[in-house]
Design a protein around this motif. Sequence first.
Motif, PDB file in Angstrom:
ATOM      1  N   LYS A 157       0.828  -1.219   0.000  1.00  0.00           N
ATOM      2  CA  LYS A 157       0.000   0.000   0.000  1.00  0.00           C
ATOM      3  C   LYS A 157       0.858   1.264   0.000  1.00  0.00           C
ATOM      4  CE  LYS A 157      -4.091  -0.162   0.786  1.00  0.00           C
ATOM      5  NZ  LYS A 157      -5.299  -0.207  -0.057  1.00  0.00           N
ATOM      6  N   GLU A 158       2.040   1.212  -0.620  1.00  0.00           N
ATOM      7  CA  GLU A 158       2.937   2.357  -0.701  1.00  0.00           C
ATOM      8  C   GLU A 158       3.412   2.525  -2.140  1.00  0.00           C
ATOM      9  OE1 GLU A 158       4.836   1.960   3.828  1.00  0.00           O
ATOM     10  OE2 GLU A 158       5.981   1.292   2.087  1.00  0.00           O
ATOM     11  N   VAL A 159       3.561   3.779  -2.578  1.00  0.00           N
ATOM     12  CA  VAL A 159       3.929   4.010  -3.971  1.00  0.00           C
ATOM     13  C   VAL A 159       4.632   5.369  -4.114  1.00  0.00           C
ATOM     14  CG1 VAL A 159       1.682   5.039  -4.512  1.00  0.00           C
ATOM     15  CG2 VAL A 159       3.049   4.023  -6.351  1.00  0.00           C
ATOM     16  N   ILE A 160       5.624   5.424  -5.026  1.00  0.00           N
ATOM     17  CA  ILE A 160       6.256   6.690  -5.398  1.00  0.00           C
ATOM     18  C   ILE A 160       5.402   7.326  -6.482  1.00  0.00           C
ATOM     19  CG2 ILE A 160       8.308   7.790  -6.386  1.00  0.00           C
ATOM     20  CD1 ILE A 160       9.938   5.397  -5.427  1.00  0.00           C
ATOM     21  N   GLY A 183      16.039  -1.107  -8.541  1.00  0.00           N
ATOM     22  CA  GLY A 183      15.156  -2.237  -8.256  1.00  0.00           C
ATOM     23  C   GLY A 183      13.904  -1.874  -7.488  1.00  0.00           C
ATOM     24  N   ILE A 184      13.407  -0.665  -7.712  1.00  0.00           N
ATOM     25  CA  ILE A 184      12.195  -0.196  -7.023  1.00  0.00           C
ATOM     26  C   ILE A 184      10.989  -0.459  -7.927  1.00  0.00           C
ATOM     27  CG2 ILE A 184      11.073   1.772  -5.933  1.00  0.00           C
ATOM     28  CD1 ILE A 184      13.910   3.066  -5.792  1.00  0.00           C
ATOM     29  N   PRO A 185      10.051  -1.328  -7.518  1.00  0.00           N
ATOM     30  CA  PRO A 185       8.938  -1.688  -8.401  1.00  0.00           C
ATOM     31  C   PRO A 185       7.715  -0.780  -8.299  1.00  0.00           C
ATOM     32  CG  PRO A 185       8.905  -3.090  -6.477  1.00  0.00           C
ATOM     33  CD  PRO A 185      10.087  -2.162  -6.306  1.00  0.00           C
ATOM     34  N   ASN A 186       7.522  -0.123  -7.168  1.00  0.00           N
ATOM     35  CA  ASN A 186       6.264   0.583  -6.900  1.00  0.00           C
ATOM     36  C   ASN A 186       6.394   2.087  -7.144  1.00  0.00           C
ATOM     37  OD1 ASN A 186       8.045   0.176  -4.681  1.00  0.00           O
ATOM     38  ND2 ASN A 186       6.500   0.854  -3.242  1.00  0.00           N
ATOM     39  N   TYR A 187       6.225   2.474  -8.380  1.00  0.00           N
ATOM     40  CA  TYR A 187       6.257   3.894  -8.740  1.00  0.00           C
ATOM     41  C   TYR A 187       5.238   4.154  -9.842  1.00  0.00           C
ATOM     42  CZ  TYR A 187       9.032   2.464 -12.823  1.00  0.00           C
ATOM     43  OH  TYR A 187       9.455   1.880 -13.991  1.00  0.00           O
ATOM     44  N   PRO A 206       4.839   2.723 -15.483  1.00  0.00           N
ATOM     45  CA  PRO A 206       3.434   2.822 -15.049  1.00  0.00           C
ATOM     46  C   PRO A 206       2.966   4.280 -15.089  1.00  0.00           C
ATOM     47  CG  PRO A 206       4.684   1.444 -13.535  1.00  0.00           C
ATOM     48  CD  PRO A 206       5.684   2.085 -14.450  1.00  0.00           C
ATOM     49  N   VAL A 207       1.833   4.519 -15.717  1.00  0.00           N
ATOM     50  CA  VAL A 207       1.367   5.890 -15.914  1.00  0.00           C
ATOM     51  C   VAL A 207      -0.129   5.986 -15.660  1.00  0.00           C
ATOM     52  CG1 VAL A 207       1.001   5.558 -18.393  1.00  0.00           C
ATOM     53  CG2 VAL A 207       1.425   7.880 -17.493  1.00  0.00           C
TER      54      VAL A 207
END
Length: 430
Positions: A157-160, A183-187, A206-207
């Motif tokens: 439940k965390e995202v850049i 290696g950061i997947p959540n952005y 991701p957009v």
Amino acid sequence: MAGRREKYGQSLRGSKIAIAIVIGVLLGCVFAFLFPQGLFSSSDPPTRNRRLSKSSLQVDSSSCDSPERINLLKSDIMKLSEKNAELKKQVRELKEKLQLAAQGKGHAEEQVVALSEPRKAGPFGTVKGLRTNPPVLPDESVNPRLAKILAEVAVRKEVIVAVANSNVRDMLEVWFTSIKKAGIPNYLVVALDDAMVEFCKSNDVPVYKRDPDKNVDLIGKTGGNHAVSALKFRILREFLQLGYSVLLSDVDIVYLQNPFDHFQRDSDVESMTDGHSNMTAYGYNDVFDEPAMGWARYAHTMRIWVYNSGFFFMRPTIPSIELLDRVADRLSQEKNSWDQAVFNEELFFPSHPGYVGLHAAKRTLDFYLFMNSKVLFKTVRKDAALKKLKPVIVHINYHPDKLSRMRAVVEFYANGKADALDQFPDGSEW
């Protein structure tokens, strides 16, 4: 003698009879086991049963081979696959919830104690106030489309989140390339124009593009850095309402480690600082001298350098959402206000006559790990020991030649080019 022989013969005959009975019983058991339907029963029924069984098998085989039966089986398989995928998703969500629950267990215990009925204070040194505000109840009805995207992109439940238009395309490329390399997947990139959407898709980034909004579209297409920066406070609100913690990131940032490994999650807002030392970053007692006051010439003041509104981690709490609302409201009315100044004023100014301050918990991030460009170019690059330290991020916030310095940071930290930073002055050219 004759009597003993007679008794002996009778005993022998009795033994033979007993043996015969035992043998008979044993044979009966054997025949009963081998021929359960009788030794002389007709063989027609088994034959008939075998014929019936063979006929039924033929019927079943023909029914399995029918198109209707095959389609039915395919439909069942599809339903089972969908059910399996749904169960896997539920297991994944349950694991995330368990991780979050374990992570916030200590904070939750503090909340329960602090919010319970009034109690006596404990012994000296044992009293602890409430540190962490509870998260809001997620409301997916706010934006179902965004909720679906975040469910796929976010981790725990965390995202850049970065807000960008085509004016910052080159910097954004350095930004997401460094994120991938770390290696950061959540952005997620919130695109403000169609060209940015296409650029992100072509680079497998991701957009998300918001639904049409006249004011937002105008700023998104034509706005400069400050205008876009102000817009982000309105955009972030929906992320928090959906129950997600957000790391708001400007695009003039190079990522070298995963920042989520370095947050404490004990505050509503954790922000990097524009400070460049322990005093300026974490606060200090500054003495103001006014000689005209004579004996009372020295007045003590508490000072801290501002938080950077281009990099902060925000938990989905009521104070966090209130902060966004306050900043967005002021920026919409005060056309010449700078979003970073307003952000800090709302976060730090206390309640006073005519004003109710924001009750939000805040934490200043380590300025060597979450490094601004003043720290890097004025101090770190000139210190042999500090140069060995690998920061989590470097934010080129103090210099206008952002793109060239971002690329130099990548060369120095990621590619090991020792002299990559040497060509730049400490400050900037006017």
